[in-house]
Design a protein around this motif. Structure first.
Motif, PDB file in Angstrom:
ATOM      1  N   LEU A   1     -36.311  58.438  47.466  1.00  0.00           N
ATOM      2  CA  LEU A   1     -36.452  57.006  47.213  1.00  0.00           C
ATOM      3  C   LEU A   1     -35.471  56.535  46.144  1.00  0.00           C
ATOM      4  CD1 LEU A   1     -40.321  56.420  47.056  1.00  0.00           C
ATOM      5  CD2 LEU A   1     -38.780  55.940  48.971  1.00  0.00           C
ATOM      6  N   LYS A   2     -35.126  55.245  46.230  1.00  0.00           N
ATOM      7  CA  LYS A   2     -34.355  54.608  45.160  1.00  0.00           C
ATOM      8  C   LYS A   2     -35.197  54.496  43.887  1.00  0.00           C
ATOM      9  CE  LYS A   2     -30.881  51.490  47.110  1.00  0.00           C
ATOM     10  NZ  LYS A   2     -30.489  50.063  47.174  1.00  0.00           N
ATOM     11  N   LEU A   3     -36.310  53.779  44.003  1.00  0.00           N
ATOM     12  CA  LEU A   3     -37.147  53.479  42.845  1.00  0.00           C
ATOM     13  C   LEU A   3     -38.602  53.494  43.275  1.00  0.00           C
ATOM     14  CD1 LEU A   3     -37.362  52.517  39.854  1.00  0.00           C
ATOM     15  CD2 LEU A   3     -37.335  50.172  40.729  1.00  0.00           C
TER      16      LEU A   3
ATOM     17  N   LEU B   1     -30.567  56.964  42.802  1.00  0.00           N
ATOM     18  CA  LEU B   1     -30.111  55.986  43.779  1.00  0.00           C
ATOM     19  C   LEU B   1     -30.302  54.538  43.337  1.00  0.00           C
ATOM     20  CD1 LEU B   1     -31.541  57.649  47.031  1.00  0.00           C
ATOM     21  CD2 LEU B   1     -29.221  57.828  46.098  1.00  0.00           C
ATOM     22  N   ALA B   2     -30.837  54.312  42.148  1.00  0.00           N
ATOM     23  CA  ALA B   2     -31.203  52.957  41.733  1.00  0.00           C
ATOM     24  C   ALA B   2     -30.412  52.518  40.502  1.00  0.00           C
ATOM     25  CB  ALA B   2     -32.696  52.874  41.434  1.00  0.00           C
TER      26      ALA B   2
ATOM     27  N   ASP C   1     -34.659  47.287  44.331  1.00  0.00           N
ATOM     28  CA  ASP C   1     -34.614  48.747  44.436  1.00  0.00           C
ATOM     29  C   ASP C   1     -35.950  49.343  44.866  1.00  0.00           C
ATOM     30  OD1 ASP C   1     -31.954  48.960  43.757  1.00  0.00           O
ATOM     31  OD2 ASP C   1     -32.321  49.357  41.632  1.00  0.00           O
ATOM     32  N   ALA C   2     -37.032  48.587  44.718  1.00  0.00           N
ATOM     33  CA  ALA C   2     -38.355  49.081  45.095  1.00  0.00           C
ATOM     34  C   ALA C   2     -38.517  49.037  46.617  1.00  0.00           C
ATOM     35  CB  ALA C   2     -39.444  48.240  44.441  1.00  0.00           C
ATOM     36  N   PRO C   3     -39.240  49.988  47.196  1.00  0.00           N
ATOM     37  CA  PRO C   3     -39.487  49.928  48.639  1.00  0.00           C
ATOM     38  C   PRO C   3     -40.149  48.605  49.030  1.00  0.00           C
ATOM     39  CG  PRO C   3     -40.229  52.022  47.742  1.00  0.00           C
ATOM     40  CD  PRO C   3     -39.884  51.159  46.573  1.00  0.00           C
TER      41      PRO C   3
ATOM     42  N   GLU D   1     -52.673  57.345  52.373  1.00  0.00           N
ATOM     43  CA  GLU D   1     -53.094  56.374  51.366  1.00  0.00           C
ATOM     44  C   GLU D   1     -52.594  56.825  50.006  1.00  0.00           C
ATOM     45  OE1 GLU D   1     -56.932  53.943  49.508  1.00  0.00           O
ATOM     46  OE2 GLU D   1     -57.232  55.303  51.208  1.00  0.00           O
ATOM     47  N   ASP D   2     -51.995  55.892  49.275  1.00  0.00           N
ATOM     48  CA  ASP D   2     -51.455  56.172  47.952  1.00  0.00           C
ATOM     49  C   ASP D   2     -52.483  55.781  46.905  1.00  0.00           C
ATOM     50  OD1 ASP D   2     -49.459  57.119  46.280  1.00  0.00           O
ATOM     51  OD2 ASP D   2     -48.520  55.152  46.055  1.00  0.00           O
ATOM     52  N   GLU D   3     -52.697  56.646  45.921  1.00  0.00           N
ATOM     53  CA  GLU D   3     -53.696  56.372  44.892  1.00  0.00           C
ATOM     54  C   GLU D   3     -53.285  55.229  43.979  1.00  0.00           C
ATOM     55  OE1 GLU D   3     -56.820  56.341  42.200  1.00  0.00           O
ATOM     56  OE2 GLU D   3     -56.730  57.162  44.217  1.00  0.00           O
ATOM     57  N   ALA D   4     -52.013  55.144  43.621  1.00  0.00           N
ATOM     58  CA  ALA D   4     -51.553  54.080  42.721  1.00  0.00           C
ATOM     59  C   ALA D   4     -50.074  53.845  42.996  1.00  0.00           C
ATOM     60  CB  ALA D   4     -51.773  54.462  41.259  1.00  0.00           C
ATOM     61  N   THR D   5     -49.704  52.608  43.312  1.00  0.00           N
ATOM     62  CA  THR D   5     -48.365  52.331  43.833  1.00  0.00           C
ATOM     63  C   THR D   5     -47.643  51.345  42.924  1.00  0.00           C
ATOM     64  OG1 THR D   5     -49.364  52.553  46.028  1.00  0.00           O
ATOM     65  CG2 THR D   5     -47.095  51.745  45.934  1.00  0.00           C
ATOM     66  N   GLY D   6     -46.816  51.892  42.019  1.00  0.00           N
ATOM     67  CA  GLY D   6     -46.119  51.040  41.066  1.00  0.00           C
ATOM     68  C   GLY D   6     -45.108  50.117  41.703  1.00  0.00           C
ATOM     69  N   SER D   7     -44.426  50.584  42.761  1.00  0.00           N
ATOM     70  CA  SER D   7     -43.437  49.716  43.409  1.00  0.00           C
ATOM     71  C   SER D   7     -44.096  48.513  44.057  1.00  0.00           C
ATOM     72  CB  SER D   7     -42.631  50.497  44.444  1.00  0.00           C
ATOM     73  OG  SER D   7     -43.463  51.027  45.461  1.00  0.00           O
TER      74      SER D   7
END
Length: 236
Positions: free
Chosen positions: A73-75, A103-104, A125-127, A180-186
């Motif tokens: 991933l970029k970011l 990559l970011a 840069d975030a998905p 499922e993602d527990e916590a997604t900062g992007s």
């Protein structure tokens, strides 16, 4: 002929933990990784069952790579916050002013007085995420990652308290190898930019993310607490 194996020492973090140090999204961190191929990072992430791992290629420069079970991933929020925190701990507590995902665009980082570590990144840069707003937090809790409409890259969210900026959310991202993602900062970065206001996101089983738009258009900030669960030796 015996297949070659690689043994990695991996530090396990939980990023976006709550105030008691519970919950958070697990992250694997490998140091001195400049010579390691990206395919190994992807394989490690899948082996651990995490949404992301990080290879720290140049610790003094805070240069690193971010891997999901499928791609680099970029970011991403929790790997970048986690990397900033752990490099700060390894340097005596001073979070690096800048961290550098391969990559970011360079990402600013800092720790505030309450212990929350923040990063500031370019939203582009975030998905990309598809955001689906529901009417109540209870509807978020009823969702299943197995439903066909949740198998792409979606964040479902609802206001818990709109006046206070409190949000209940869950994120499904099967196309990144994570049901499922527990916590997604992007996703928090993109949602704060989308709403143009500070938010506190309660995601997954009990993780807590803080996010807000930056003063400069096209940039946003996400922060949270980080806990280390020690090292694990992994043979691939």
């Amino acid at each position: 002929m015996t297949a070659l194996t690689t043994t990695l020492e991996v530090q396990i973090l939980r990023v976006f933990a709550d105030q008691r140090g519970e919950h958070g999204n697990e992250l694997g961190v490998v140091y001195d990784a400049a010579g390691l191929p990206g395919d190994l990072g992807i394989e490690l992430t899948a082996h651990l069952g995490f949404s992301e791992t990080v290879f720290v290629d140049d610790e003094p420069r805070a240069a690193f790579r971010i891997f999901t079970p499928a791609v680099e991933l970029k970011l991403a929020g929790h790997p970048t916050v986690g990397t900033a925190w752990v490099l700060g701990e390894r340097a005596g507590g001073n979070v690096p002013a800048v961290v550098r995902p391969r990559l970011a665009t360079e990402v600013a980082a800092w720790r505030e007085e309450d212990g929350v570590v923040w990063i500031r990144g370019a939203v582009a840069d975030a998905p990309a995420w598809e955001f689906v707003q529901l009417d109540a937090p209870a509807l978020i809790d009823e969702l299943s990652p197995d439903a066909p409409e949740q198998r792409g890259r979606h964040q479902f969210w609802a206001w818990s308290d709109e006046s206070s900026g409190l949000i209940r959310a869950r994120t499904f991202c099967a196309d990144m190898g994570v049901p499922e993602d527990e916590a997604t900062g992007s996703a928090a970065i993109r949602l704060a930019d989308r709403l143009q206001r500070p938010i506190t996101v309660h995601q997954g089983r009990g993780s807590v993310l803080h996010a807000r738009p930056a003063a400069e258009a096209g940039w946003a900030q996400v922060g949270g607490r980080v806990v280390s669960d020690g090292f694990r030796s992994v043979t691939l």
